[in-house]
Enzyme design. Structure first.
Site, mmCIF file in Angstrom:
data_model
loop_
_atom_site.group_PDB
_atom_site.id
_atom_site.type_symbol
_atom_site.label_atom_id
_atom_site.label_comp_id
_atom_site.label_asym_id
_atom_site.label_seq_id
_atom_site.Cartn_x
_atom_site.Cartn_y
_atom_site.Cartn_z
ATOM 1 N N GLU A 83 0.641 -1.490 0.006
ATOM 2 C CA GLU A 83 0.282 -0.236 -0.347
ATOM 3 C C GLU A 83 1.521 1.303 0.171
ATOM 4 O OE1 GLU A 83 -3.691 -0.242 2.939
ATOM 5 O OE2 GLU A 83 -3.379 2.010 2.765
ATOM 6 N N LYS A 261 -6.870 -1.339 11.959
ATOM 7 C CA LYS A 261 -6.496 -1.734 10.060
ATOM 8 C C LYS A 261 -5.251 -0.875 10.227
ATOM 9 C CE LYS A 261 -6.260 -2.145 5.771
ATOM 10 N NZ LYS A 261 -4.969 -0.267 4.692
ATOM 11 N N ASP A 277 4.502 -14.824 11.556
ATOM 12 C CA ASP A 277 2.922 -15.117 11.211
ATOM 13 C C ASP A 277 2.259 -13.902 11.007
ATOM 14 O OD1 ASP A 277 0.725 -15.803 11.083
ATOM 15 O OD2 ASP A 277 1.247 -18.103 12.043
ATOM 16 N N HIS A 374 -2.368 10.597 0.178
ATOM 17 C CA HIS A 374 -2.379 9.204 -0.006
ATOM 18 C C HIS A 374 -2.098 9.936 -1.685
ATOM 19 C CE1 HIS A 374 -2.838 4.910 0.241
ATOM 20 N NE2 HIS A 374 -3.668 4.872 -0.847
#
Ligand code: MEV
Length: 431
Positions: A83, A261, A277, A374
């Site tokens: 991202e 998130k 992991d 962004h």
């Protein structure tokens, strides 16, 4: 080269200059740079060792986050993530903290948890008494399977018994044994699973009950990592905005999910780069976020006088030995770049990147919004998606960024139109 010299203008360097600085700092060797330049692992036989039905590798971009100083130690942090703007935001926010505050971390507890389920207990009182009486024996049996870990100072520490309602309307109970284990520098999944499966027949012999299943729990509330970020003399307007954004994520699960998130944007990228992991950490973080019965933000930001203080407490169970960390050359390289001495130190870094990432997002969201920053970085992605060839990327990207300044929004169609214009101009004025 000092860290300050290393950091000077780092984000403006081209790739070759970036490599050179990493070599000059002793963070990467020439052969490691060569390995990265050639695309990392190419040998599919490594993939064959890791997964089944192998057909190839899926490559993620890897960058380094700069400006992190955690517990007074400087880090250059490898992050593997697709991202746009995550690494830039982490580095920029870490720079702010480096100038105006500090990041500290500590571990709360050492033990991971293995679960052994007796689904329907025939004789509850008797089983509880027998398990209690034989606890030391069971710990010894489990530790005999983990002889190497015991030699390194780890091993099983305790067995805690939980009696659960089956929630099926019957009066029968479910009995769950929690086997606590100190995995030292490993994440410990394989070890705890082995110990639990080895205990299964012994538990059945001792109690006369039937064990249904054994597996580790990813809700490792016995081994938490706490991260704290403090920023001194913060502009009260900015501090208040971040505090309100944090309260929003504390009271509203819809916002908490997006907040978390964003935290995991940072954490996962470090976990992936170091071969850990990330699904295990993700599930643990989400489960811990709902520990009081309501899904909440895993981070909290509060003004304390003129200081902004942020905290994150979560199970971040990672390893610096074992599993993929050991066999994937890029994971090995990432651990070397970090210069970590322990799994505790690594979990602190992972958590710190998560909390810093969150601060960057909340600051942007409660001030200018994230779209502009962004999209500026996203312009290159749009140019590629529009079909720009390498030599066309820069002019398309620049025109897209100019358009963004003007109309505050850019789309793939804009990128396609600009690309057509750039090509036409090139036909008229070939270089
Ligand atoms: C985007 O990947 C992450 C954010 O949505 C996180 C947040 O809203 O806090 C910006």
């Amino acid at each position: 080269m000092s860290m300050d010299e290393f950091l000077k203008g780092f984000s403006k360097l081209n790739r070759q200059e970036r490599y050179q600085r990493l070599i000059d700092m002793g963070i990467l060797s020439k052969s490691e740079v060569q390995y990265l330049k050639s695309g990392g692992v190419q040998d599919l036989s490594l993939a064959e060792h890791l997964v089944e039905n192998v057909v190839g590798f899926f490559q993620l971009p890897m960058g380094v986050a700069t400006n992190f100083r955690i517990n007074d130690k400087d880090y250059i942090i490898p992050m593997a993530v697709e991202e746009t703007s995550i690494i830039a935001a982490a580095s920029k926010t870490a720079k702010w903290i480096r100038q105006k505050g500090r990041i500290s971390t500590r571990c709360l507890g050492k033990n991971i948890i293995g679960q052994i389920q007796i689904a329907k207990v025939k004789n509850l009182e008797q089983s509880l008494a027998l398990l209690d009486k034989n606890k030391e024996h069971l710990l010894a049996v489990g530790n005999s399977v983990l002889a190497n870990l015991v030699k390194r100072g780890g091993g099983l520490r305790d067995i805690v018994i939980r009696v659960l309602d089956r929630e099926d309307g019957s009066s029968e109970k479910m009995l769950v044994l929690h086997v606590h284990c100190d995995p030292c520098e490993a994440m410990g999944a394989n070890m705890i699973n082995q110990a639990c499966e080895a205990l299964k027949p012994h538990i059945e012999n001792i109690t006369g009950e039937t064990v249904n299943m054994c597996i580790l729990s990813n809700l490792v509330d016995t081994k938490l990592t706490e991260i704290k970020v403090e920023i001194d003399d913060i502009d009260p307007e900015i501090g208040k905005g971040i505090e309100e954004a944090s309260r929003f994520a504390w009271v509203d699960p819809y916002r908490a999910t997006t907040n978390n998130k964003g935290v995991l944007n940072g954490m996962d990228a470090v976990l992936i780069a170091t071969g850990n992991d990330w699904r295990a950490v993700e599930s643990g973080v989400h489960a811990y976020a709902v520990k009081d019965g309501k899904y909440r933000s895993i981070t909290r930001w509060q003004m304390q006088g003129n200081q902004l203080v942020g905290t994150l407490v979560a199970p971040i169970v990672v390893g610096t030995v074992g599993g993929v960390t050991k066999i994937h050359p890029t994971a090995q390289m990432s651990l070397k770049m970090l210069g970590v001495n322990s799994a505790e130190e690594l979990s602190g870094i992972v958590g710190a990147v998560g909390l810093v990432q969150n601060l960057g997002a909340l600051k942007a969201l409660s001030t200018v919004g994230i779209v502009n920053g962004h999209m500026k970085l996203h312009a290159a992605n749009l140019a590629i998606a529009a079909g720009a060839k390498p030599h066309e990327l820069l002019p398309v990207q620049i025109d897209l960024q100019n358009l963004l300044e003007k109309v505050k929004r850019i789309t793939l169609d804009d990128a396609k139109n600009i690309l057509l214009r750039v090509r036409k101009e090139h036909e008229v004025n070939p270089r």
